[in-house]
Design an enzyme around this catalytic site. Sequence first.
Site, PDB file in Angstrom:
ATOM      1  N   TYR A 108     -14.486   0.935  10.334  1.00 27.21           N
ATOM      2  CA  TYR A 108     -12.947   1.128  10.451  1.00 27.21           C
ATOM      3  C   TYR A 108     -12.875   1.724  11.764  1.00 27.21           C
ATOM      4  CZ  TYR A 108      -8.650   3.551   9.221  1.00 27.21           C
ATOM      5  OH  TYR A 108      -7.368   4.167   8.837  1.00 27.21           O
ATOM      6  N   LYS A 131     -13.092  -7.410   9.911  1.00 30.06           N
ATOM      7  CA  LYS A 131     -12.420  -8.681  10.086  1.00 30.06           C
ATOM      8  C   LYS A 131     -10.927  -8.701  10.040  1.00 30.06           C
ATOM      9  CE  LYS A 131     -15.614 -12.403   8.127  1.00 30.06           C
ATOM     10  NZ  LYS A 131     -15.928 -13.265   7.295  1.00 30.06           N
ATOM     11  N   GLY A 161      -3.495  -2.230  -2.300  1.00 27.99           N
ATOM     12  CA  GLY A 161      -2.095  -2.240  -2.614  1.00 27.99           C
ATOM     13  C   GLY A 161      -1.904  -2.344  -4.036  1.00 27.99           C
ATOM     14  N   THR A 176      -2.192  11.287   6.372  1.00 27.86           N
ATOM     15  CA  THR A 176      -0.715  11.243   5.782  1.00 27.86           C
ATOM     16  C   THR A 176      -0.935  11.064   4.312  1.00 27.86           C
ATOM     17  OG1 THR A 176       0.104  10.760   7.923  1.00 27.86           O
ATOM     18  CG2 THR A 176       1.568  10.341   5.820  1.00 27.86           C
ATOM     19  N   ASP A 193      -4.361 -12.645   2.634  1.00 26.17           N
ATOM     20  CA  ASP A 193      -5.146 -11.809   3.574  1.00 26.17           C
ATOM     21  C   ASP A 193      -4.926 -12.262   4.902  1.00 26.17           C
ATOM     22  OD1 ASP A 193      -7.390 -10.994   4.913  1.00 26.17           O
ATOM     23  OD2 ASP A 193      -8.746 -11.610   3.209  1.00 26.17           O
ATOM     24  N   GLY A 207       0.766  -1.303   0.049  1.00 21.69           N
ATOM     25  CA  GLY A 207       0.058  -0.028  -0.058  1.00 21.69           C
ATOM     26  C   GLY A 207       1.034   1.223   0.054  1.00 21.69           C
ATOM     27  N   PHE A 208       0.188   2.461   0.215  1.00 22.41           N
ATOM     28  CA  PHE A 208       0.775   3.495   0.161  1.00 22.41           C
ATOM     29  C   PHE A 208       1.949   3.820   1.265  1.00 22.41           C
ATOM     30  CE2 PHE A 208      -0.067   8.028   2.375  1.00 22.41           C
ATOM     31  CZ  PHE A 208       0.969   8.335   1.730  1.00 22.41           C
TER      32      PHE A 208
HETATM   33  P1  NAD Z   1      -3.519   1.621   1.668  1.00 23.97           P
HETATM   34  O1  NAD Z   1      -5.047   1.335   1.112  1.00 23.97           O
HETATM   35  O2  NAD Z   1      -2.473   2.252   0.584  1.00 23.97           O
HETATM   36  O3  NAD Z   1      -2.858   0.412   2.398  1.00 23.97           O
HETATM   37  C1  NAD Z   1      -3.275  -0.528   2.847  1.00 23.97           C
HETATM   38  C2  NAD Z   1      -2.593  -1.942   2.567  1.00 23.97           C
HETATM   39  O4  NAD Z   1      -3.193  -3.124   3.016  1.00 23.97           O
HETATM   40  C3  NAD Z   1      -2.905  -2.393   0.904  1.00 23.97           C
HETATM   41  O5  NAD Z   1      -1.850  -2.716   0.091  1.00 23.97           O
HETATM   42  C4  NAD Z   1      -3.800  -3.465   0.948  1.00 23.97           C
HETATM   43  O6  NAD Z   1      -3.907  -4.211  -0.053  1.00 23.97           O
HETATM   44  C5  NAD Z   1      -3.432  -3.988   2.338  1.00 23.97           C
HETATM   45  N1  NAD Z   1      -4.669  -4.846   2.630  1.00 23.97           N
HETATM   46  C6  NAD Z   1      -5.910  -4.688   3.200  1.00 23.97           C
HETATM   47  N2  NAD Z   1      -6.571  -5.445   3.918  1.00 23.97           N
HETATM   48  C7  NAD Z   1      -5.825  -6.599   3.784  1.00 23.97           C
HETATM   49  C8  NAD Z   1      -5.890  -7.892   4.344  1.00 23.97           C
HETATM   50  N3  NAD Z   1      -7.065  -8.317   4.910  1.00 23.97           N
HETATM   51  N4  NAD Z   1      -4.756  -8.532   4.157  1.00 23.97           N
HETATM   52  C9  NAD Z   1      -3.614  -8.201   3.761  1.00 23.97           C
HETATM   53  N5  NAD Z   1      -3.276  -7.149   3.326  1.00 23.97           N
HETATM   54  C10 NAD Z   1      -4.524  -6.150   3.359  1.00 23.97           C
HETATM   55  O7  NAD Z   1      -3.678   2.646   3.070  1.00 23.97           O
HETATM   56  P2  NAD Z   1      -2.554   3.434   3.864  1.00 23.97           P
HETATM   57  O8  NAD Z   1      -2.608   4.853   3.746  1.00 23.97           O
HETATM   58  O9  NAD Z   1      -1.150   3.052   3.348  1.00 23.97           O
HETATM   59  O10 NAD Z   1      -2.591   2.842   5.228  1.00 23.97           O
HETATM   60  C11 NAD Z   1      -1.809   1.924   5.650  1.00 23.97           C
HETATM   61  C12 NAD Z   1      -2.284   1.694   7.171  1.00 23.97           C
HETATM   62  O11 NAD Z   1      -2.123   2.900   7.977  1.00 23.97           O
HETATM   63  C13 NAD Z   1      -3.856   1.060   7.266  1.00 23.97           C
HETATM   64  O12 NAD Z   1      -3.730   0.401   8.508  1.00 23.97           O
HETATM   65  C14 NAD Z   1      -4.355   2.485   7.749  1.00 23.97           C
HETATM   66  O13 NAD Z   1      -5.537   2.169   8.529  1.00 23.97           O
HETATM   67  C15 NAD Z   1      -3.424   3.113   8.598  1.00 23.97           C
HETATM   68  N6  NAD Z   1      -3.547   4.578   8.500  1.00 23.97           N
HETATM   69  C16 NAD Z   1      -3.036   5.421   7.514  1.00 23.97           C
HETATM   70  C17 NAD Z   1      -3.547   6.891   7.509  1.00 23.97           C
HETATM   71  C18 NAD Z   1      -3.059   7.529   6.421  1.00 23.97           C
HETATM   72  O14 NAD Z   1      -3.470   8.899   6.300  1.00 23.97           O
HETATM   73  N7  NAD Z   1      -2.466   7.011   5.176  1.00 23.97           N
HETATM   74  C19 NAD Z   1      -4.111   7.490   8.594  1.00 23.97           C
HETATM   75  C20 NAD Z   1      -4.545   6.633   9.615  1.00 23.97           C
HETATM   76  C21 NAD Z   1      -4.097   5.256   9.637  1.00 23.97           C
END
Ligand code: NAD
Length: 337
Positions: free
Chosen positions: A160, A106, A53, A190, A73, A27-28
């Site tokens: 969430y 989940k 991702g 972020t 997953d 992911g990001f």
């Molecule tokens: P994103 O959606 O780009 O990344 C999430 C990643 O998790 C993706 O690669 C997705 O494919 C993977 N994923 C989702 N469910 C999954 C599962 N069941 N099993 C395996 N992989 C799974 O989001 P992000 O912005 O990179 O966020 C990353 C983490 O940081 C998340 O947990 C999010 O809640 C937390 N977060 C992010 C922010 C933000 O502003 N970017 C703020 C608060 C919290």
Amino acid sequence: MNMAFKSAHLSLKHTDKRIILVAGGAGFLGSHLCERLLQDGHEVVCVDDFSTGRMENLWHLLRFDTFSFIRHDIVASIDLPVDEIYNLACPASPPHYQADPIHTMKTCVFGSLNLLELAVHHQARIFQASTSEIYGDPQVHPQPEGYWGHVNSFGPRSCYDEGKRSAETLFHDFHLKYGVDIRIARIFNTYGPRMRPDDGRVISNFIVQALKGQDITVYGDGSQTRSFCYVDDLIEGFIRLMGSPSPIHTPVNLGNPGEFTVRDLAEQIIAMTGSSSKIVHKPLPVDDPRQRRPDITVAKRELNWEPTVALAEGLKSTAAYFERQLVRPSGELVEVA
Ligand code: NAD
Ligand code: UDP
């Protein structure tokens, strides 16, 4: 569990470098974290179901022979020899986490449980990517870690918010019962390169709309506020929190305390990109928090951490990234969803 392209280095014994599992590594934020850990000399295993991702976030990491990834997953259990675990796996954008709310819940609950059990099994330190959504629509401003929040358990954001709250509870209880070395970052909004153009969060939406000359969609009157942290600052905070020699077993806010209205943000992005886009207003989503700003006293004191990248600077490099994603050298726009 499907092994993809390169095998995970399952046979590797612990050496001076650590074997680190990054759940959500495609992911990001996860891809930036994998990159930083590899640069720091660690062995990194990215575990991701590729729901939000993208493989393109990982291409540049394949040159490290210390990098591998597994399509999996985390709702299902996993076993790998690991020294450290980062749990970032969860969709983070409201349209994405609301698309399948039960799976989001989940992921937060069963996913955290599975990774905590892995941590117990291998005596690994484990990090949880928690969120400012823990505070819901906050009635205390700015938000310190001691604030318990104002969260709706019965709405579109609940899968969430309550999922992430339950995950924190699981981390707390595994620490108490099994002595697991937990680290919890409450991340505030972020942004940065490697967000998806169709991510749906405000900065990516506004930049993509501005670059395409489309209307900028401000939800509500745009007076709601957020505090925006650039990705490099956040990743530095992760590394300091996870590496802290003093056991910080309570949640720590990580975010940039600069606070902006959504309308300010739209105007700043239009000016920066020189776009002809106009602002239009769309309905405010249900339970959209009115205001948000981190109190980062704890991170400053315990981690000697604070953000260094100003919004204007971070927006510039993010816009440059989206420009590369969206505009062909001919000037023609690439279609995204
Ligand atoms: P994103 O959606 O780009 O990344 C999430 C990643 O998790 C993706 O690669 C997705 O494919 C993977 N994923 C989702 N469910 C999954 C599962 N069941 N099993 C395996 N992989 C799974 O989001 P992000 O912005 O990179 O966020 C990353 C983490 O940081 C998340 O947990 C999010 O809640 C937390 N977060 C992010 C922010 C933000 O502003 N970017 C703020 C608060 C919290
Ligand atoms: N928002 C907006 N237009 C968009 C996307 C989001 O006005 O195209 C608003 C949204 O209503 C919220 C703020 O921007 O008030 C931040 O939204 P985002 O989805 O980025 O994050 P979150 O609401 O989870 O903080």
